[in-house]
Design an enzyme around this catalytic site. Sequence first.
Site, PDB file in Angstrom:
ATOM      1  N   ASN A 199      42.327  42.410  44.801  1.00  0.00           N
ATOM      2  CA  ASN A 199      42.104  41.870  46.140  1.00  0.00           C
ATOM      3  C   ASN A 199      40.625  41.601  46.387  1.00  0.00           C
ATOM      4  O   ASN A 199      40.189  40.451  46.421  1.00  0.00           O
ATOM      5  CB  ASN A 199      42.646  42.819  47.210  1.00  0.00           C
ATOM      6  CG  ASN A 199      42.646  42.198  48.597  1.00  0.00           C
ATOM      7  OD1 ASN A 199      43.233  41.148  48.809  1.00  0.00           O
ATOM      8  ND2 ASN A 199      41.962  42.838  49.543  1.00  0.00           N
ATOM      9  N   ASP A 200      39.824  42.641  46.526  1.00  0.00           N
ATOM     10  CA  ASP A 200      38.423  42.462  46.907  1.00  0.00           C
ATOM     11  C   ASP A 200      37.597  41.757  45.837  1.00  0.00           C
ATOM     12  O   ASP A 200      36.693  40.996  46.163  1.00  0.00           O
ATOM     13  CB  ASP A 200      37.785  43.820  47.213  1.00  0.00           C
ATOM     14  CG  ASP A 200      38.537  44.542  48.316  1.00  0.00           C
ATOM     15  OD1 ASP A 200      38.911  43.876  49.292  1.00  0.00           O
ATOM     16  OD2 ASP A 200      38.771  45.753  48.190  1.00  0.00           O
TER      17      ASP A 200
END
Length: 480
Positions: free
Chosen positions: A408-409
């Site tokens: 995700n990040d």
Amino acid sequence: MLQHEFVSAAAIAASVLFILSLGGLSNHEKAKRAVWYGIVGMAIAVIFTAMGPKIGGYGWMIPMMLIGGLIGAWLSRKVEMTEMPQLVAALHSFVGLAAVFIGWNAELERARVMAIRAAGVSFDGLSAFASTLAHKTPAELSFLQGEVVLGVFIGAVTFTGSVVAYGKLAGKIGGKPHKLPGGHLLNAAAVGLCLVLAIAYFNGAGFWTLVILAALAFFIGWHLIMGIGGADMPVVVSMLNSYSGWAAAAIGFTLSNDLLIVTGALVGSSGAILSYIMCKAMNRNFVSVILGGFGGPQGPAAEIEGEQVAIDAGGVASALNDADSVIIVPGYGMAVAQAQNAVSDLVRKLRDAGKEVRFGIHPVAGRLPGHMNVLLAEARVPYDIVLEMDEINDDFASTDVVIVIGSNDIVNPAAQEDPNSPIAGMPVLKVWESKQVFVCKRGQGTGYSGIENPLCFKDNTRMLYGDARSSIDSLVSMID
């Protein structure tokens, strides 16, 4: 005398093995041998320390060592790779708590020796540690007090900080940053009070000062790590690793154990260097990391336009069959699903079909430094196609297909496009520059860190929902 020489030689041998172990871990192919260096070094360290001069109490020591060894063996078989980050955090907490207890005990023994000296009676019947203290000069005993203060403070911060890190990594504590009203001022006030208590301790105020100092340091460790968001937990684990090393070194000075000093210094310095490297990779300020001053939102995040468009395994397989170049970006979701072997099978089949397949690894992918590299090595993915972010980031623009598995990040364009994002300025893998991006994800949630990812809403991105291992297994069966 001969016994002391054997212990000194063993300490040197163990120290050399620990250095070789650290050096070997920097290379995939040498890592297994490096681990064995560390195992043998630790075995030598434990055995010869137990055999050292003036060491006794074997009736307690040997059963405790056996119990600890059995617990360690049981954990090594029970704990999955996905649980390794929280296990490491838990082990750091043990080192910190040991430093606190040893510091307290050292002060009690020092006070006892000072009382006996004042009374002018015999030192007979003292413990091995107290007997050593009895031969120290007043200046050396004063120096011991400094070691005790450092050991107790660093150990207490490490203990509660590691407990909180364990809770966040295990999902028992929310991943979002939390601070009490006052934030850094509370931490600064607690540090100031610790300094006052240390001065009082040096001036003979007594054992109670160390107890209160430890309580304040427990608070500092808890508050520091609670104030750090889930996106930054890999750096936190590395930082706590460094803290535990310095705590161990402080214990070594207190116990006059050269091997513990060397080992603690190696762990502390290597952990600090790794933390610094990871901070650079995340565009974080190293001092801010140490003070727990990052991970919180900087302001209202930008609104995300568009919608997430789902695709089935057949659509992804079709794109892979048409592609010439593929990059796979793994994250913690791959670890949770234990999908590394399925990914390895997919890579093998794509390469057999004549396609160029590589991996893009972010320095903080997963929840532990090197987490993804270990999983891929376990699945026998060739080392030469596993590339770091700096090696592969410029190639996304010329890549046909990117498959993101549970990340995700580290693939979030908001890091570069939104100055109000909690990860603003963090270098990320520019997967959105490729022709097509397929994101394997369990659902539409924001993930562990709680940060929404605009990548999932881009026109060239499609979402393959479901368990990562099942999804990848489906793709393998559809590749021509």
